[in-house]
Every structure is written in structure tokens, then in C-alpha cells.
Design an enzyme around this catalytic site. Structure first.
Site, PDB file in Angstrom:
ATOM      1  N   CYS A 147      -7.779  -4.165   1.385  1.00 22.91           N
ATOM      2  CA  CYS A 147      -6.961  -2.978   1.636  1.00 22.91           C
ATOM      3  C   CYS A 147      -5.480  -3.325   1.572  1.00 22.91           C
ATOM      4  O   CYS A 147      -5.001  -4.168   2.330  1.00 22.91           O
ATOM      5  CB  CYS A 147      -7.306  -2.389   3.001  1.00 22.91           C
ATOM      6  SG  CYS A 147      -6.232  -1.029   3.499  1.00 22.91           S
ATOM      7  N   TYR A 190      -5.089   7.401  -5.790  1.00 25.19           N
ATOM      8  CA  TYR A 190      -5.897   6.677  -4.804  1.00 25.19           C
ATOM      9  C   TYR A 190      -7.340   7.176  -4.820  1.00 25.19           C
ATOM     10  O   TYR A 190      -8.281   6.386  -4.781  1.00 25.19           O
ATOM     11  CB  TYR A 190      -5.286   6.852  -3.419  1.00 25.19           C
ATOM     12  CG  TYR A 190      -6.024   6.122  -2.314  1.00 25.19           C
ATOM     13  CD1 TYR A 190      -6.035   4.733  -2.265  1.00 25.19           C
ATOM     14  CD2 TYR A 190      -6.692   6.825  -1.320  1.00 25.19           C
ATOM     15  CE1 TYR A 190      -6.698   4.054  -1.251  1.00 25.19           C
ATOM     16  CE2 TYR A 190      -7.357   6.162  -0.296  1.00 25.19           C
ATOM     17  CZ  TYR A 190      -7.355   4.776  -0.274  1.00 25.19           C
ATOM     18  OH  TYR A 190      -8.018   4.114   0.721  1.00 25.19           O
ATOM     19  N   GLU A 247      -6.649  -2.639  -5.689  1.00 27.85           N
ATOM     20  CA  GLU A 247      -5.534  -2.392  -4.773  1.00 27.85           C
ATOM     21  C   GLU A 247      -4.720  -3.683  -4.690  1.00 27.85           C
ATOM     22  O   GLU A 247      -5.229  -4.715  -4.242  1.00 27.85           O
ATOM     23  CB  GLU A 247      -6.042  -2.003  -3.380  1.00 27.85           C
ATOM     24  CG  GLU A 247      -6.686  -0.636  -3.323  1.00 27.85           C
ATOM     25  CD  GLU A 247      -6.881  -0.135  -1.898  1.00 27.85           C
ATOM     26  OE1 GLU A 247      -6.294  -0.729  -0.968  1.00 27.85           O
ATOM     27  OE2 GLU A 247      -7.633   0.840  -1.724  1.00 27.85           O
ATOM     28  N   ASP A 286     -14.917  -2.968   3.763  1.00 36.06           N
ATOM     29  CA  ASP A 286     -14.405  -2.229   2.607  1.00 36.06           C
ATOM     30  C   ASP A 286     -15.118  -2.728   1.354  1.00 36.06           C
ATOM     31  O   ASP A 286     -14.980  -3.894   0.974  1.00 36.06           O
ATOM     32  CB  ASP A 286     -12.895  -2.437   2.460  1.00 36.06           C
ATOM     33  CG  ASP A 286     -12.111  -1.822   3.608  1.00 36.06           C
ATOM     34  OD1 ASP A 286     -12.572  -0.806   4.149  1.00 36.06           O
ATOM     35  OD2 ASP A 286     -11.043  -2.360   3.958  1.00 36.06           O
ATOM     36  N   TYR A 340     -11.349  -3.645  -3.978  1.00 29.74           N
ATOM     37  CA  TYR A 340     -11.083  -4.579  -2.877  1.00 29.74           C
ATOM     38  C   TYR A 340     -11.341  -6.037  -3.284  1.00 29.74           C
ATOM     39  O   TYR A 340     -11.397  -6.908  -2.430  1.00 29.74           O
ATOM     40  CB  TYR A 340     -11.946  -4.229  -1.664  1.00 29.74           C
ATOM     41  CG  TYR A 340     -11.699  -2.842  -1.129  1.00 29.74           C
ATOM     42  CD1 TYR A 340     -10.444  -2.471  -0.648  1.00 29.74           C
ATOM     43  CD2 TYR A 340     -12.713  -1.896  -1.098  1.00 29.74           C
ATOM     44  CE1 TYR A 340     -10.211  -1.194  -0.159  1.00 29.74           C
ATOM     45  CE2 TYR A 340     -12.491  -0.611  -0.603  1.00 29.74           C
ATOM     46  CZ  TYR A 340     -11.242  -0.269  -0.135  1.00 29.74           C
ATOM     47  OH  TYR A 340     -11.016   0.992   0.341  1.00 29.74           O
ATOM     48  N   CYS A 399      -6.573  -1.720   9.412  1.00 27.21           N
ATOM     49  CA  CYS A 399      -6.281  -2.821   8.496  1.00 27.21           C
ATOM     50  C   CYS A 399      -7.501  -3.720   8.446  1.00 27.21           C
ATOM     51  O   CYS A 399      -7.742  -4.502   9.368  1.00 27.21           O
ATOM     52  CB  CYS A 399      -5.049  -3.604   8.970  1.00 27.21           C
ATOM     53  SG  CYS A 399      -4.756  -5.113   8.035  1.00 27.21           S
ATOM     54  N   CYS A 407      -5.188 -23.691   4.205  1.00 28.57           N
ATOM     55  CA  CYS A 407      -5.001 -24.093   2.805  1.00 28.57           C
ATOM     56  C   CYS A 407      -3.723 -24.916   2.705  1.00 28.57           C
ATOM     57  O   CYS A 407      -2.666 -24.464   3.155  1.00 28.57           O
ATOM     58  CB  CYS A 407      -4.901 -22.851   1.907  1.00 28.57           C
ATOM     59  SG  CYS A 407      -4.626 -23.238   0.160  1.00 28.57           S
TER      60      CYS A 407
END
Length: 217
Positions: free
Chosen positions: A56, A87, A99, A134, A139, A202, A211
Site C-alpha cells: 500500500c 485507483y 502502487e 492486501d 501490491y 497502513c 539488510c
């Protein structure tokens, strides 16, 4: 299982299957909600651009606008076949668009490798066409590069991070790394959404696996 549950939303459409879109750009905001800078201004001299898809785009954009060295962020659609999608069209899974967040940054302050670190740690790059709850091709995890140097850095970081994820029990990385295709601005209300709506949803979360910033393990 996901394809059985969600059908074409989790399957990339071919160019022939994609929605036709439109020739004209859809309306969007004129300026960045936080900085006030024009969203459609050219990349300033000495700055560079990057583009990422990691779920998202509301939560993803916030991760990048908070970084020192970021000059401008914007959300939109890229990586698919339908030009200037809305959208609603993107959510049907029939555009192939992802997105994405486009980032304009100052490489004297923050490096591309620093942005890659935020990318890898900010979501789960092993989930295919979904991110958490999602689900859909919009996504998917993606790095969209603007130069050979970015491509090399992205691919090398993917190799390093894949080793870290495997050691932590995760499956293979599904992230696509491809040259950037046209960026289409998302609608006004999507731009800097979580600054306008601090309690907004969110659905972006990382694996908890760190990382390394450098290109070597």
C-alpha cells in the site's frame, strides 16, 4: 491458493486483457502536502530519482518522506499496461500497474543503497502479489530503476538480502527489478495520505531481518 481465492487480482493481465485507460492524466495535487514543493517539478540538478513498490503506497511514501536527503515523494502507478489508470481501475487487477512511490533525493545526503535498505527492511519481499492482508498485483514488490548503476545495486542487494532471509526461515524473494516504466500520478487524496490522515490504515510491515547497506554480505 491465492489465485483460487482472488482470481485475476493476483494474476498479471496481458496487454490485450488490460483496461484501455486514457490519454490524459488524471487530476492530482499540485504540491506536496508537507513540503509545499510542486509535485510535477523537474528533478533538480544534482538530485536523482528512484521508484519502489512495496505494498500500500500510503505507508510506503511515509517511510521515504521521513528520510534526511529526500527532496520530494509522490505516489502513483507504474509497471503495467494501462495508461493513466485510476485507483479503482488499478484495484481491479486489470491494469498490471503497481502502487509505487517515486522518490527524488539528494545523493550527497542519502545514497541509493540507503534507499534500498529502507525498501528491503520496510516490507516482506517474499509474498508475491500481496503484502499482508492486501492482495493483488498492485501490491507486488518491485524496484524500478533509472540507470544501470541502480540496477546493479538493486540486484546485488537482492542477492545479499535473500541470504539473510533464508537464514531467518523465509522463502525466496519475489521482488521484480526492471527498468522504470512511465509513472502515472495517483489521485489528489492519495498524495501524502498518512500526513493528512495520521490514523489511517497502513498495511506495510517488514520481516524484522536487517539488510546491510553495502553491496557485500
Amino acid at each position: 491458493m491465492l489465485n483460487a481465492l482472488f482470481g485475476k487480482k493476483a494474476t498479471m493481465p496481458t496487454a490485450d486483457e488490460a483496461l484501455p485507460g486514457r490519454a490524459e492524466a488524471i487530476p492530482t495535487a499540485d504540491t506536496h502536502f508537507i513540503s509545499g514543493r510542486p509535485l510535477k517539478s523537474p528533478v533538480p540538478e544534482g538530485m536523482e530519482e528512484a521508484m519502489f513498490g512495496m505494498g500500500c503506497f500510503w505507508g510506503v511514501e511515509r517511510k521515504f518522506w521521513q528520510l534526511d536527503g529526500t527532496w520530494l515523494t509522490m505516489v502513483g502507478y507504474s509497471g503495467g499496461s494501462t495508461p493513466n489508470p485510476t485507483y479503482h481501475e488499478t484495484c481491479t487487477g486489470r491494469t498490471g500497474q503497481n502502487e509505487v512511490v517515486r522518490v527524488i533525493y539528494d545523493p550527497k545526503v542519502i545514497s541509493y543503497e540507503d534507499l534500498l535498505k529502507v525498501f528491503w527492511e520496510g516490507h516482506d519481499p517474499t509474498q508475491g502479489n500481496r503484502q499482508g492482508n492486501d492482495v493483488g498485483t498492485q501490491y507486488r514488490s518491485g524496484i524500478y530503476t533509472y540507470s544501470d548503476r541502480q540496477t546493479e545495486a538493486a540486484e546485488e542487494s537482492r542477492e545479499v538480502y535473500a541470504q539473510r532471509l533464508k537464514a531467518a526461515g523465509y522463502g525466496p524473494i519475489t521482488t521484480e527489478i526492471v527498468p522504470a516504466s512511465p509513472f502515472y500520478f495517483a489521485e489528489d487524496y492519495h498524495q501524502q495520505y498518512l500526513a493528512k490522515n495520521p490514523g489511517g490504515y497502513c498495511g506495510v510491515g517488514g520481516t524484522g531481518v536487517s539488510c546491510p547497506i553495502g553491496l557485500k554480505a
